[in-house]
Write a protein that holds these residues in place. Structure first.
Motif: not given
Length: 119
Positions: A64-87
């Motif tokens: 998933v390298k170069d296709r997915f991005v993980i990031f977080r917002d600590d103020r909202k206690n939230t983790l995200y995963l952006e998934m691009n060019n899905l297969e």
């Protein structure tokens, strides 16, 4: 009691994008934990997709390298995963997890959300 709840799964065509989110409720120290996304494809073992620690260091599964991005917002206690060019091979139940810490805090898994990539 802390609890993990994912949202954002669904169906998408190959080449499309989806975003997942995960809220860790009941936890005042969200920023101190490593959070991660795992997935379990049909008939296969669960595998680590991406993780993000308190120092903002991220690690990704090679597929998933170069296709997915993980990031977080600590103020909202939230983790995200952006998934691009899905297969089609990305089809799986995706789980969010609070990783254990210091031998005192145990892991917490979410219930999972299904992502289907199909034409």
């Amino acid at each position: 009691q802390a609890q993990v709840v994912e949202s954002g799964g669904g169906s998408v065509q190959p080449g499309g994008s989806l975003g997942l989110s995960c809220v860790l409720s009941g936890e005042k120290k969200f920023a101190e934990f490593t959070m991660a996304w795992y997935r379990q494809p049909p008939g296969k073992q669960r595998e680590l997709v991406a993780s993000l620690n308190a120092a903002r260091r991220s690690d990704y599964h090679d597929s998933v390298k170069d296709r997915f991005v993980i990031f977080r917002d600590d103020r909202k206690n939230t983790l995200y995963l952006e998934m691009n060019n899905l297969e089609p091979e990305d089809t799986a139940v995706y789980y969010c997890k609070r990783e254990p810490k210091s031998g005192l805090w145990s892991e917490i898994w979410g219930q999972g959300t299904l992502v289907t990539v199909s034409s």
